[in-house]
Design an enzyme around this catalytic site. Structure first.
Site, mmCIF file in Angstrom:
data_model
loop_
_atom_site.group_PDB
_atom_site.id
_atom_site.type_symbol
_atom_site.label_atom_id
_atom_site.label_comp_id
_atom_site.label_asym_id
_atom_site.label_seq_id
_atom_site.Cartn_x
_atom_site.Cartn_y
_atom_site.Cartn_z
ATOM 1 N N ARG A 171 15.321 50.719 -15.513
ATOM 2 C CA ARG A 171 15.065 49.961 -16.736
ATOM 3 C C ARG A 171 13.941 50.661 -17.504
ATOM 4 N N ALA A 228 27.631 40.437 -23.573
ATOM 5 C CA ALA A 228 28.768 40.250 -24.491
ATOM 6 C C ALA A 228 28.416 39.218 -25.558
ATOM 7 N N ILE A 264 9.191 35.922 -25.092
ATOM 8 C CA ILE A 264 8.812 36.800 -26.212
ATOM 9 C C ILE A 264 8.455 35.966 -27.439
ATOM 10 N N ASP A 323 18.274 22.126 -31.259
ATOM 11 C CA ASP A 323 19.228 23.146 -30.826
ATOM 12 C C ASP A 323 19.666 23.989 -32.029
ATOM 13 N N THR A 364 24.923 28.942 -27.315
ATOM 14 C CA THR A 364 23.650 29.251 -27.995
ATOM 15 C C THR A 364 23.679 30.624 -28.662
ATOM 16 N N ASN A 400 13.903 50.169 -10.161
ATOM 17 C CA ASN A 400 13.386 48.846 -9.787
ATOM 18 C C ASN A 400 12.431 48.919 -8.601
ATOM 19 N N LYS A 459 25.445 38.551 -26.714
ATOM 20 C CA LYS A 459 24.477 39.140 -27.654
ATOM 21 C C LYS A 459 25.185 40.136 -28.592
ATOM 22 N N THR A 488 19.319 43.106 -27.958
ATOM 23 C CA THR A 488 18.917 43.755 -26.709
ATOM 24 C C THR A 488 19.639 45.090 -26.509
ATOM 25 N N ASP A 489 19.021 45.981 -25.738
ATOM 26 C CA ASP A 489 19.695 47.253 -25.409
ATOM 27 C C ASP A 489 20.924 47.023 -24.531
ATOM 28 N N GLU A 490 21.044 45.816 -23.931
ATOM 29 C CA GLU A 490 22.187 45.567 -23.037
ATOM 30 C C GLU A 490 23.518 45.569 -23.778
ATOM 31 N N TYR A 492 26.235 37.691 -20.625
ATOM 32 C CA TYR A 492 25.033 37.646 -21.481
ATOM 33 C C TYR A 492 25.107 38.748 -22.546
ATOM 34 N N ASP A 532 23.972 43.109 -4.011
ATOM 35 C CA ASP A 532 23.759 42.954 -5.443
ATOM 36 C C ASP A 532 24.562 41.766 -6.011
ATOM 37 N N TYR A 547 17.815 44.053 -5.552
ATOM 38 C CA TYR A 547 19.277 44.147 -5.573
ATOM 39 C C TYR A 547 19.724 45.558 -5.182
HETATM 40 P P1 NAD Z 1 13.494 33.183 -22.751
HETATM 41 O O1 NAD Z 1 14.661 32.802 -21.903
HETATM 42 O O2 NAD Z 1 12.160 33.332 -22.116
HETATM 43 O O3 NAD Z 1 13.323 32.108 -23.924
HETATM 44 C C1 NAD Z 1 14.398 31.614 -24.660
HETATM 45 C C2 NAD Z 1 13.885 30.443 -25.499
HETATM 46 O O4 NAD Z 1 14.980 29.990 -26.311
HETATM 47 C C3 NAD Z 1 13.411 29.252 -24.681
HETATM 48 O O5 NAD Z 1 12.216 28.731 -25.223
HETATM 49 C C4 NAD Z 1 14.533 28.230 -24.820
HETATM 50 O O6 NAD Z 1 14.111 26.889 -24.721
HETATM 51 C C5 NAD Z 1 15.043 28.565 -26.223
HETATM 52 N N1 NAD Z 1 16.451 28.158 -26.432
HETATM 53 C C6 NAD Z 1 17.509 28.403 -25.608
HETATM 54 N N2 NAD Z 1 18.622 27.871 -26.142
HETATM 55 C C7 NAD Z 1 18.265 27.307 -27.331
HETATM 56 C C8 NAD Z 1 18.973 26.623 -28.353
HETATM 57 N N3 NAD Z 1 20.297 26.411 -28.250
HETATM 58 N N4 NAD Z 1 18.300 26.191 -29.431
HETATM 59 C C9 NAD Z 1 16.959 26.393 -29.551
HETATM 60 N N5 NAD Z 1 16.239 27.020 -28.604
HETATM 61 C C10 NAD Z 1 16.881 27.482 -27.507
HETATM 62 O O7 NAD Z 1 13.942 34.499 -23.504
HETATM 63 P P2 NAD Z 1 13.092 35.811 -23.855
HETATM 64 O O8 NAD Z 1 13.052 36.696 -22.674
HETATM 65 O O9 NAD Z 1 11.839 35.395 -24.525
HETATM 66 O O10 NAD Z 1 14.069 36.485 -24.918
HETATM 67 C C11 NAD Z 1 13.978 36.142 -26.301
HETATM 68 C C12 NAD Z 1 15.029 36.925 -27.055
HETATM 69 O O11 NAD Z 1 14.835 38.312 -26.860
HETATM 70 C C13 NAD Z 1 16.466 36.628 -26.603
HETATM 71 O O12 NAD Z 1 17.283 36.595 -27.731
HETATM 72 C C14 NAD Z 1 16.822 37.825 -25.719
HETATM 73 O O13 NAD Z 1 18.194 38.082 -25.758
HETATM 74 C C15 NAD Z 1 16.030 38.926 -26.391
HETATM 75 N N6 NAD Z 1 15.585 40.024 -25.521
HETATM 76 C C16 NAD Z 1 14.840 39.783 -24.406
HETATM 77 C C17 NAD Z 1 14.372 40.858 -23.641
HETATM 78 C C18 NAD Z 1 13.521 40.645 -22.417
HETATM 79 O O14 NAD Z 1 13.210 41.620 -21.736
HETATM 80 N N7 NAD Z 1 13.100 39.435 -22.101
HETATM 81 C C19 NAD Z 1 14.687 42.167 -24.022
HETATM 82 C C20 NAD Z 1 15.495 42.360 -25.157
HETATM 83 C C21 NAD Z 1 15.914 41.292 -25.914
HETATM 84 O O1 DAU Z 2 17.207 45.218 -21.271
HETATM 85 C C1 DAU Z 2 16.881 44.061 -21.963
HETATM 86 C C2 DAU Z 2 17.183 42.860 -21.102
HETATM 87 O O2 DAU Z 2 16.217 42.851 -20.064
HETATM 88 C C3 DAU Z 2 17.165 41.548 -21.862
HETATM 89 O O3 DAU Z 2 18.193 41.549 -22.815
HETATM 90 C C4 DAU Z 2 17.344 40.361 -20.916
HETATM 91 O O4 DAU Z 2 17.204 39.142 -21.623
HETATM 92 C C5 DAU Z 2 16.282 40.440 -19.834
HETATM 93 O O5 DAU Z 2 16.499 39.416 -18.893
HETATM 94 C C6 DAU Z 2 16.324 41.806 -19.133
HETATM 95 O O6 DAU Z 2 17.556 41.950 -18.370
HETATM 96 P P1 DAU Z 2 17.583 42.633 -16.924
HETATM 97 O O7 DAU Z 2 18.770 42.135 -16.220
HETATM 98 O O8 DAU Z 2 17.407 44.096 -17.014
HETATM 99 O O9 DAU Z 2 16.205 42.021 -16.319
HETATM 100 P P2 DAU Z 2 15.853 41.375 -14.905
HETATM 101 O O10 DAU Z 2 14.374 41.204 -14.873
HETATM 102 O O11 DAU Z 2 16.682 40.200 -14.588
HETATM 103 O O12 DAU Z 2 16.252 42.532 -13.885
HETATM 104 C C7 DAU Z 2 15.665 43.830 -13.976
HETATM 105 C C8 DAU Z 2 16.268 44.692 -12.874
HETATM 106 O O13 DAU Z 2 15.800 44.206 -11.600
HETATM 107 C C9 DAU Z 2 17.787 44.650 -12.797
HETATM 108 O O14 DAU Z 2 18.270 45.937 -12.457
HETATM 109 C C10 DAU Z 2 18.081 43.680 -11.653
HETATM 110 C C11 DAU Z 2 16.881 43.845 -10.739
HETATM 111 N N1 DAU Z 2 16.464 42.637 -9.977
HETATM 112 C C12 DAU Z 2 16.246 41.502 -10.688
HETATM 113 C C13 DAU Z 2 15.840 40.345 -10.044
HETATM 114 C C14 DAU Z 2 15.617 39.064 -10.810
HETATM 115 C C15 DAU Z 2 16.243 42.699 -8.609
HETATM 116 O O15 DAU Z 2 16.419 43.757 -7.972
HETATM 117 N N2 DAU Z 2 15.845 41.564 -7.974
HETATM 118 C C16 DAU Z 2 15.653 40.381 -8.624
HETATM 119 O O16 DAU Z 2 15.306 39.361 -7.957
#
Ligand code: NAD
Ligand code: DAU
Length: 345
Positions: free
Chosen positions: A214, A152, A12, A59, A100, A249, A154, A125-127, A150, A278, A207
């Site tokens: 989602r 917890a 993101i 960092d 982190t 899913n 956040k 996050t909504d989690e 994770y 799962d 899983y």
């Molecule tokens: P990501 O895992 O793709 O990227 C995380 C980035 O943070 C990476 O570039 C990594 O190198 C950097 N990073 C990790 N630890 C670090 C540290 N100690 N210091 C500096 N940089 C560090 O994550 P994402 O999916 O892009 O998520 C970004 C943010 O959005 C996170 O805070 C996540 O909790 C939140 N979020 C993600 C989702 C989603 O669906 N991906 C949804 C809701 C919220």
């Molecule tokens: O809801 C916001 C969150 O969404 C963010 O805070 C997290 O950073 C982000 O990783 C994401 O979390 P989820 O656990 O929901 O996303 P993920 O893509 O890992 O999994 C989505 C759903 O799919 C979940 O119910 C688990 C399932 N899954 C996931 C993987 C990787 C599978 O069934 N098979 C898989 O291989």
């Protein structure tokens, strides 16, 4: 305006940097990223030469480095994306998540307090709200009931943000978004992992029975919401950002297979879904859904990209960027994959 964007080399964060540089001609961006397995400089190759953009490897939990950076750069605002973000990894080992997501956020908050930034946007996050049954939606007032390490970590960061706002007046705003999808997402998450496996002729590991729900949000819609919150959000507030797009899913995986089939990419190779035990167990939240009426009425934001359109764009991006996909995967990924999926992979 000069902003510090942390975690800008991740999914993101890199989309947000692209968004900011496209929409704000006179903003300057400093990207602080540790370059963990999830952070890739390749995500920002096209902006490397832009005079408005600067990358700093480091960092967010490194107090000295963060303090020096704030002193030198005099940021107006901070947007904190940096995090360990994957639920399955947090179940294997919570420690980096505390370091982190909790300590790192506190270090940033302390610097924001000391150097008096005007805005601190915490990307949450909504989690943090936990899990829903078949009905209902989370509002910003819902209790925090995280179920994975994770989530917890956040939630802990969100509470630190609240405390820094209450105790010291640090101008914090929290965004809580649902599941993002789109370009540059690391192939450990559901959508890119399924695309990669399908293209590689591997099984698609779903899983349990694939019934978890989602709420899917195209990443550009989230970037637009964060940008609005940064400019016009109210300090001390929390904003939910959801896609209003609930899918099981298995529906998502079937939709990916359908798009690939339409590209005639899997005509000789029908992707095989495999339902696996799962790996998240009781920490696997059943359903997420967000009530986003607050951001709609306060800032006029609504998602614009439909799931059908967004997923097609996403699959096509991965098809056009298969070299990117392979370049971000290291030996560490293979080890991680083996640990989660084992013989099922
Ligand atoms: P990501 O895992 O793709 O990227 C995380 C980035 O943070 C990476 O570039 C990594 O190198 C950097 N990073 C990790 N630890 C670090 C540290 N100690 N210091 C500096 N940089 C560090 O994550 P994402 O999916 O892009 O998520 C970004 C943010 O959005 C996170 O805070 C996540 O909790 C939140 N979020 C993600 C989702 C989603 O669906 N991906 C949804 C809701 C919220
Ligand atoms: O809801 C916001 C969150 O969404 C963010 O805070 C997290 O950073 C982000 O990783 C994401 O979390 P989820 O656990 O929901 O996303 P993920 O893509 O890992 O999994 C989505 C759903 O799919 C979940 O119910 C688990 C399932 N899954 C996931 C993987 C990787 C599978 O069934 N098979 C898989 O291989």
């Amino acid at each position: 305006m000069k902003i510090l964007i942390t975690g800008g080399c991740g999914f993101i964060g890199s989309n947000f940097i692209h968004y900011v540089l496209r929409h704000h001609e006179d903003w300057q961006v400093v990207n602080l990223d540790k370059l963990t397995y999830a952070g890739n400089l390749a995500n920002l190759k096209d902006v490397e030469g832009d005079p408005r953009y600067k990358f700093v490897k480091g960092d967010i939990a490194d107090r000295e480095l963060v303090s020096r950076l704030f002193q030198e750069e005099k940021f107006d605002a901070v947007v904190n994306f940096a995090a360990e973000s994957h639920v399955d990894r947090s179940i294997l080992d919570p420690s980096p998540f505390i370091e982190t997501n909790v300590k790192g956020t506190q270090v940033l908050l302390e610097a924001a307090r000391q150097y008096k930034v005007e805005r601190f946007i915490q990307i949450s996050t909504d989690e943090v709200y936990g899990s829903l049954g078949e009905t209902g939606k989370f509002t910003e007032e819902s209790p925090l009931q995280p179920n994975s390490p994770y989530a917890a970590s956040k939630a802990a960061a969100d509470l630190l943000c609240r405390a820094y706002y209450k105790a010291y007046g640090v101008p914090v705003i929290i965004t809580r978004s649902s599941n993002n999808y789109g370009p540059y997402q690391f192939p450990e998450k559901l959508i890119p992992l399924m695309i990669r496996n399908a293209l590689a002729g591997k099984e698609l590991p779903v899983y349990g029975e694939g019934k978890n729900v989602r709420d899917w949000l195209y990443v550009e819609d989230n970037c637009r919401a964060i940008d609005l919150v940064l400019e016009r959000g109210r300090v001390g507030e929390v904003y939910n950002i959801g896609g209003n797009c609930e899918k099981r899913n298995i529906e998502v995986v079937n939709a990916i297979c359908e798009i690939l089939k339409n590209h005639h990419l899997t005509q000789h190779l029908t992707p095989k879904i495999r339902f696996i035990k799962d790996p998240r167990g009781a920490a696997h939240d059943y359903r997420y859904a967000l009530d986003c009426s607050k951001i709609k009425s306060a800032l006029g934001w609504e998602p614009q990209v439909s799931f059908e359109h967004g997923l097609k764009r996403t699959v096509e991006w991965y098809l056009a960027n298969q070299a990117w996909m392979e370049s971000v995967i290291t030996g560490e990924y293979q080890e991680y994959y083996q640990k989660v999926y084992g013989a099922n992979g």
